[in-house]
Write a protein that holds these residues in place. Sequence first.
Motif, PDB file in Angstrom:
ATOM      1  N   SER A 130      42.606  46.266  75.786  1.00 40.12           N
ATOM      2  CA  SER A 130      43.180  47.512  75.312  1.00 40.12           C
ATOM      3  C   SER A 130      43.443  47.429  73.824  1.00 40.12           C
ATOM      4  CB  SER A 130      44.507  47.788  76.032  1.00 40.12           C
ATOM      5  OG  SER A 130      44.296  47.897  77.410  1.00 40.12           O
ATOM      6  N   SER A 141      49.018  48.084  70.443  1.00 43.00           N
ATOM      7  CA  SER A 141      50.049  49.104  70.590  1.00 43.00           C
ATOM      8  C   SER A 141      50.614  49.489  69.245  1.00 43.00           C
ATOM      9  CB  SER A 141      51.204  48.579  71.463  1.00 43.00           C
ATOM     10  OG  SER A 141      50.738  48.155  72.701  1.00 43.00           O
ATOM     11  N   ALA A 143      45.849  60.223  80.925  1.00 42.60           N
ATOM     12  CA  ALA A 143      44.836  59.506  80.158  1.00 42.60           C
ATOM     13  C   ALA A 143      45.395  59.006  78.834  1.00 42.60           C
ATOM     14  CB  ALA A 143      43.640  60.419  79.903  1.00 42.60           C
ATOM     15  N   GLU A 144      46.235  59.827  78.207  1.00 44.67           N
ATOM     16  CA  GLU A 144      46.793  59.437  76.906  1.00 44.67           C
ATOM     17  C   GLU A 144      47.693  58.226  77.020  1.00 44.67           C
ATOM     18  OE1 GLU A 144      49.484  61.406  73.290  1.00 44.67           O
ATOM     19  OE2 GLU A 144      48.689  62.665  74.911  1.00 44.67           O
ATOM     20  N   THR A 165      45.936  54.742  77.862  1.00 46.10           N
ATOM     21  CA  THR A 165      45.179  54.094  76.778  1.00 46.10           C
ATOM     22  C   THR A 165      46.059  53.251  75.877  1.00 46.10           C
ATOM     23  OG1 THR A 165      45.431  56.057  75.378  1.00 46.10           O
ATOM     24  CG2 THR A 165      43.432  55.910  76.740  1.00 46.10           C
ATOM     25  N   GLN A 166      47.382  53.369  76.004  1.00 45.15           N
ATOM     26  CA  GLN A 166      48.283  52.588  75.153  1.00 45.15           C
ATOM     27  C   GLN A 166      48.368  51.154  75.673  1.00 45.15           C
ATOM     28  OE1 GLN A 166      49.629  53.968  72.358  1.00 45.15           O
ATOM     29  NE2 GLN A 166      48.422  55.765  72.938  1.00 45.15           N
TER      30      GLN A 166
END
Length: 528
Positions: A5, A8, A108-109, A112-113
């Motif tokens: 990912s 952050s 979804a937002e 993704t973090q």
Amino acid sequence: MHPVSPASPPEYEATSGSVTFVGSGPGDLGLLTLSGSRALTFADVIIVDPAIDVDHVRALVSAHSQIRVSKGDEDAGLILRSIAQGLKVVRLHSGDYFTDADADSVLAEVLTQAGLHANVVPGVNRWSAALSYGAVTASAAFAALDATLGVPDVEEWPHAQTLIIRAKGSDSARVASAATQRYTSNGTVLSLEKMGTTSQVSDLITWRDVTVSDADERFFIVGPGIDENHRSRFAWFEGKPLFDWRVIVPRTKDDLNSLIEELDHYGATSEIVATMSIEPPRTEQAMEKAVRGLVDGRYLWLVFTSPHAVTAIAERLTEYGLDSRALSGISLAAVGSGTTEALARLGLVPDLTPVVENTTGALANEFPAYDDLIDPLNRVLVPSADVAVEPLLVGLSRLGWDVEEVTAYRTVRAAPPPADVRDDIKTGMFDAVLFTSATAVRNMIGIAGKPHAATVVAAIGPATAAACEMHGLRVDVVAETPTFESVAEALARFADRRRADQVAAGLPTTKPSQRKRRKRRKVVEPAE
């Protein structure tokens, strides 16, 4: 190689906080999975769809949970900030996130973090719900079309033997026009409105008969499983005996949640009318003295006869800066499942509850006798209402106990319900009224008047039935045993027999509230 990912943002660094996206079901929080219910229990912040009843959610969660209504795209920021503060967040959706094409984009937002503890609990998707509530068995190949996002050309429609189409009521004609090109105007379709509610209406019609509806959501189902002969074997929802019945339940002191659940099981929509109000005692001195005695070790036993007594003692302890731990060393007795549950919410388990029946007299019969060789004290405290519990007091005294009764709360008749509810009671807009005690009968008639003669009257037992007849009411249903389960089942059996009689007589199946109403005669003034 496992996917990695992105880093952050600094303000949202991972902490012990987490987010769980929980699906439920179309319009029904009762469709929550165990995992979803567990996530709600431990949540600090709960964000719900605007269509979800906040009061229903509040009944399922802890008192410390903050409940907020979704603000769309703003939710992502709130979720991320809450996680950074170490809070557990639940985003509750009235369906399923991945199968609802119109679900918000926040999922979804947030996913993704990087570094976020995220989880998704599936819900019941609206497509399978439409099949279940419509009692339709899908074919081997079935598909879904969400026409609320736009009605595509028929060439773009999915090709499957069973097709489920979701539409806005206002777009029904456009959907029917397109469907006619594939299925012809004589093609059969199952129309489903108000799905999953006790006002659900399902009609087997042709595409030619489809008209514009004012429903927010409407489902059309085509396929081999929609014919009446097939569906009649599986019509579990609209076939419930009390389906769409409006039942009023007068409440005195008892918690009626389990009764409402029983009535829901049979398809009824229940409305509770409070006929009794709980108020503090007129003077506080006696309760203050009793609570000091509990803290100082004056009593060996504390006997609770109602949930309200538990609440009264707990509130007094809180006023002194204490909690349920102040009752350690004191033996507890409780009458009634509601009382036991109230103690459980304080982390307490009673040492004694009646086994034979949940009454104060039964508790007295099963209470241990005082033994001066074993028992260090002989005092028992009984916090109760301003109505004496004589069988209990007399019984304990005969066993050698020094019983002290204290008025913990008062019961008074409640204020009348709103004018529209009173009018519905008197004009027969309720299909049934269910009385759980003789007190409920007296109090409801006192504050709201008698129910209409067309309303079915159900009583939980012979004493309650006698009170109804004393007030001039015709009793249609009496439970075989004085329990919520028995009286709900008895009312359901009555409705079943009533419907069978209507069918046998060749009459339309109607509810008690569906009757011809007399028109008031116009008063004609005499000519001068």
